[in-house]
Design an enzyme around this catalytic site. Structure first.
Site, PDB file in Angstrom:
ATOM      1  N   ARG A  25      33.879  26.617  34.753  1.00  0.00           N
ATOM      2  CA  ARG A  25      34.264  26.680  33.336  1.00  0.00           C
ATOM      3  C   ARG A  25      33.880  25.416  32.554  1.00  0.00           C
ATOM      4  O   ARG A  25      33.915  25.402  31.326  1.00  0.00           O
ATOM      5  CB  ARG A  25      35.771  26.932  33.213  1.00  0.00           C
ATOM      6  CG  ARG A  25      36.104  28.407  33.424  1.00  0.00           C
ATOM      7  CD  ARG A  25      37.413  28.743  32.794  1.00  0.00           C
ATOM      8  NE  ARG A  25      38.535  28.358  33.633  1.00  0.00           N
ATOM      9  CZ  ARG A  25      39.723  27.974  33.169  1.00  0.00           C
ATOM     10  NH1 ARG A  25      39.934  27.885  31.877  1.00  0.00           N
ATOM     11  NH2 ARG A  25      40.682  27.654  34.003  1.00  0.00           N
ATOM     12  N   TYR A  63      44.739  17.305  44.114  1.00  0.00           N
ATOM     13  CA  TYR A  63      43.645  18.119  43.575  1.00  0.00           C
ATOM     14  C   TYR A  63      42.753  17.229  42.714  1.00  0.00           C
ATOM     15  O   TYR A  63      43.242  16.534  41.826  1.00  0.00           O
ATOM     16  CB  TYR A  63      44.200  19.252  42.706  1.00  0.00           C
ATOM     17  CG  TYR A  63      44.856  20.386  43.467  1.00  0.00           C
ATOM     18  CD1 TYR A  63      44.960  20.360  44.849  1.00  0.00           C
ATOM     19  CD2 TYR A  63      45.355  21.487  42.785  1.00  0.00           C
ATOM     20  CE1 TYR A  63      45.548  21.402  45.541  1.00  0.00           C
ATOM     21  CE2 TYR A  63      45.955  22.534  43.469  1.00  0.00           C
ATOM     22  CZ  TYR A  63      46.052  22.492  44.850  1.00  0.00           C
ATOM     23  OH  TYR A  63      46.630  23.529  45.513  1.00  0.00           O
ATOM     24  N   LYS A  78      32.664  18.871  38.731  1.00  0.00           N
ATOM     25  CA  LYS A  78      33.827  18.667  37.852  1.00  0.00           C
ATOM     26  C   LYS A  78      34.515  17.315  38.040  1.00  0.00           C
ATOM     27  O   LYS A  78      34.822  16.636  37.068  1.00  0.00           O
ATOM     28  CB  LYS A  78      34.829  19.803  38.070  1.00  0.00           C
ATOM     29  CG  LYS A  78      36.080  19.640  37.227  1.00  0.00           C
ATOM     30  CD  LYS A  78      36.770  20.938  36.966  1.00  0.00           C
ATOM     31  CE  LYS A  78      37.622  21.378  38.111  1.00  0.00           C
ATOM     32  NZ  LYS A  78      38.423  22.559  37.747  1.00  0.00           N
TER      33      LYS A  78
HETATM   34  C1  UD1 Z   1      46.737  26.449  43.006  1.00  0.00           C
HETATM   35  C2  UD1 Z   1      48.018  26.789  43.766  1.00  0.00           C
HETATM   36  C3  UD1 Z   1      49.091  27.189  42.751  1.00  0.00           C
HETATM   37  C4  UD1 Z   1      49.297  26.053  41.759  1.00  0.00           C
HETATM   38  C5  UD1 Z   1      47.988  25.658  41.099  1.00  0.00           C
HETATM   39  C6  UD1 Z   1      48.166  24.405  40.310  1.00  0.00           C
HETATM   40  C7  UD1 Z   1      47.311  27.678  45.911  1.00  0.00           C
HETATM   41  C8  UD1 Z   1      47.124  28.922  46.698  1.00  0.00           C
HETATM   42  N1  UD1 Z   1      47.781  27.850  44.668  1.00  0.00           N
HETATM   43  O1  UD1 Z   1      46.317  27.643  42.403  1.00  0.00           O
HETATM   44  O2  UD1 Z   1      50.309  27.448  43.391  1.00  0.00           O
HETATM   45  O3  UD1 Z   1      50.245  26.407  40.794  1.00  0.00           O
HETATM   46  O4  UD1 Z   1      46.974  25.408  42.081  1.00  0.00           O
HETATM   47  O5  UD1 Z   1      47.003  24.089  39.601  1.00  0.00           O
HETATM   48  O6  UD1 Z   1      47.094  26.598  46.409  1.00  0.00           O
HETATM   49  N2  UD1 Z   1      39.893  24.245  46.219  1.00  0.00           N
HETATM   50  C9  UD1 Z   1      39.045  23.905  47.238  1.00  0.00           C
HETATM   51  N3  UD1 Z   1      38.650  24.872  48.113  1.00  0.00           N
HETATM   52  C10 UD1 Z   1      39.073  26.151  48.035  1.00  0.00           C
HETATM   53  C11 UD1 Z   1      39.954  26.493  46.981  1.00  0.00           C
HETATM   54  C12 UD1 Z   1      40.353  25.507  46.095  1.00  0.00           C
HETATM   55  O7  UD1 Z   1      38.640  22.747  47.347  1.00  0.00           O
HETATM   56  O8  UD1 Z   1      38.673  26.950  48.887  1.00  0.00           O
HETATM   57  C13 UD1 Z   1      40.336  23.211  45.266  1.00  0.00           C
HETATM   58  C14 UD1 Z   1      39.825  23.492  43.876  1.00  0.00           C
HETATM   59  O9  UD1 Z   1      38.605  22.803  43.640  1.00  0.00           O
HETATM   60  C15 UD1 Z   1      40.928  22.932  43.001  1.00  0.00           C
HETATM   61  C16 UD1 Z   1      42.172  23.106  43.852  1.00  0.00           C
HETATM   62  O10 UD1 Z   1      41.742  23.233  45.164  1.00  0.00           O
HETATM   63  O11 UD1 Z   1      40.753  21.555  42.750  1.00  0.00           O
HETATM   64  C17 UD1 Z   1      43.012  24.308  43.412  1.00  0.00           C
HETATM   65  O12 UD1 Z   1      42.287  25.493  43.594  1.00  0.00           O
HETATM   66  P1  UD1 Z   1      42.417  26.728  42.613  1.00  0.00           P
HETATM   67  O13 UD1 Z   1      41.596  27.833  43.149  1.00  0.00           O
HETATM   68  O14 UD1 Z   1      42.172  26.276  41.220  1.00  0.00           O
HETATM   69  O15 UD1 Z   1      43.944  27.103  42.795  1.00  0.00           O
HETATM   70  P2  UD1 Z   1      44.860  27.861  41.778  1.00  0.00           P
HETATM   71  O16 UD1 Z   1      44.583  29.316  41.859  1.00  0.00           O
HETATM   72  O17 UD1 Z   1      44.798  27.209  40.463  1.00  0.00           O
END
Ligand code: UD1
Ligand code: CA
Length: 446
Positions: A16, A100, A23
């Site tokens: 996005r 994060y 990012k």
């Molecule tokens: C996640 C949380 C949610 C929380 C929210 C806060 C989980 C399952 N859910 O959801 O409870 O309220 O963050 O913002 O954890 N990432 C990786 N590898 C992956 C997936 C994600 O490195 O395979 C990183 C992403 O780059 C990001 C962070 O983890 O920085 C969060 O991932 P994202 O997919 O945005 O999680 P949310 O669905 O927002």
């Protein structure tokens, strides 16, 4: 005594953001987001920090070096992402903080509170940083009981009752390193998104009979950056903090909301800063410096009691000594302006030394570049450079020398000499009047 390690999740592409830059490398206050996290982690002095990156993110690995990175080749969820750090954290039995990469505003104080909560008497296996956003959107919801935290339910998997809960998961956790990887191994992906949710480790820990806990943080510091608009919102938060810090440190800001700092800006005491001043990275300002409005300063050092601006630009390598004056529409790059020297009006000083107490007249230009190389100009102590002078580098003006206004100086000038290059002064009395009379006759115009 209290051992901590950290895992920073940065594998997200940040689609996005619509950017070629990963990012977490987008800057806030002149510093990449991921570097803000690493900086905040300093407060808990982690013995190991691992950054989880995605494919093609060598630039992130370069930026966080010497911290190690591990590759999450496929994005299978936040639990899967943390699990990639398993080898790097093998044998670690302290507290693991999970951050994060796109939640960069978290403060050192909050991280400290998280670690402290992890070490409380109940020995919680997982401490989650919760917050109450004005609009809870799609955040995971924290399910609590009198015993503490019971589970985290992702929005997509939540019931209507659970969605009504205002306390949300920021994503930040402090986990008992002795059980973290065993918990992650037990996480499945039978859920709405088909992902391995890190959030599932709470319910799993409870099933093991371990306590879990919530620490609450301010919504402002948990703002996540997923778009340029959220990046701007995060910048506004960070600038607000930096302005407060500047004022607490003894600087006067006449219009704080118009002053922009870098995360590494260093200000002495009794610095006064007028409106619309921007500090790029690498600036150090000494005590009692006065910075008038509309200055742009980057990679520069300004010693005590110097004055800048209005409308001055200091570029990287500018070193302004004590009591020196740099005035309006003056640009200084890679140059030393020594004690008490004055460069007050409409001037470019590049790759030069301006000796102590020298006076640089309006419109002086150091011609430092010939299209191929950059050359040095040396101006001795107490020299006086007349207005509208071009100093063609490499050139040296001796101490105490005077350069006549309007000169182009391409050869060295010895100390205490006068040097000037000027065409002869020619005057033709009455010429202008005769010219006009002639033209009026010719054209019939007045
Ligand atoms: C996640 C949380 C949610 C929380 C929210 C806060 C989980 C399952 N859910 O959801 O409870 O309220 O963050 O913002 O954890 N990432 C990786 N590898 C992956 C997936 C994600 O490195 O395979 C990183 C992403 O780059 C990001 C962070 O983890 O920085 C969060 O991932 P994202 O997919 O945005 O999680 P949310 O669905 O927002
Ligand atoms: Ca997210």
């Amino acid at each position: 005594m209290t051992k901590t390690a950290a895992v920073i999740l940065a594998a997200g592409q940040g689609t996005r953001m619509k950017s070629a830059l990963p990012k977490v490398l987008h800057p806030l206050a002149g510093r990449p987001m991921v570097a803000h996290l690493i900086h905040a982690l300093g407060a808990v002095a982690p013995s190991r920090t691992v950054v989880v990156i995605g494919p093609g993110m060598e630039s992130v690995a370069d930026r966080v070096a010497p911290l190690p990175t591990v590759l999450q080749a496929e994005r299978l969820g936040t639990a899967h992402a943390v699990a990639q750090a398993g080898e790097a954290l093998a044998g670690f039995d302290g507290t693991v903080l999970i951050l994060y990469g796109d939640t960069p505003l978290i403060t050192p104080e909050t991280l400290t509170r998280m670690v402290e909560a992890r070490l409380a008497a109940e020995d919680p296996a997982v401490v989650v940083l919760g917050f109450r956003p004005a609009d809870p959107l799609q955040y995971g919801r924290l399910i609590c009981s009198p015993a503490g935290l019971e589970a985290i339910v992702e929005y997509k998997d939540a019931t209507a009752d659970q969605r009504a809960i205002g306390l949300c998961n920021s994503g930040v956790m402090a986990v008992d390193g002795r059980v973290l990887f065993a918990l992650l191994a037990a996480v499945g992906n039978d859920n709405a998104k088909g992902e391995y949710y890190l959030t599932d480790i709470v319910a799993l820990a409870r099933r093991m009979g371990r306590a879990c806990a919530v620490v609450e943080g301010a919504a402002e510091e948990l703002l996540g950056v997923n778009s340029r608009s959220e990046l701007a919102a995060a910048e506004a938060v960070i600038q607000g903090r930096l302005r407060e810090k500047a004022m607490e440190g003894g600087a006067t800001l006449t219009a704080p909301e118009t002053v922009f700092f870098s995360a590494d800006t260093r200000l002495g005491r009794d610095v006064s800063i007028g409106p619309f001043v921007t500090f790029g990275p690498g600036v150090e300002i000494g005590d009692g410096v006065e910075i008038k409005g509309f200055c742009h300063i980057e990679g520069a050092r300004v010693a005590a009691k110097a004055t800048l601006g209005p409308y001055a630009r200091l570029r990287p390598g500018a070193a302004i000594a004590e009591g020196a004056h740099v005035g309006n529409f003056v640009e200084i790059k890679n140059s030393a302006v020594e004690q008490g020297a004055k460069v007050n009006h409409l001037t470019y000083i590049g790759d030069a030394r301006v000796g102590a107490r020298a006076n640089i007249g309006a419109g002086t230009i150091t011609c430092n570049y010939d299209g191929f190389g950059k050359y040095h100009t040396d101006i001795g102590e107490g020299a006086f450079i007349g207005s509208n002078t071009a100093l063609v580098a490499p050139v040296s003006i001796g101490a105490g020398a005077i350069i006549g206004a309007g000169s182009t100086i391409a050869r060295d000038v010895e100390a205490d000499a006068l040097a000037l290059t000027r065409g002869p002064h020619e005057v033709r009395p009455g010429w202008a009047a005769k010219f006009r009379a002639h033209m009026r006759r010719l054209t019939g115009k007045n």
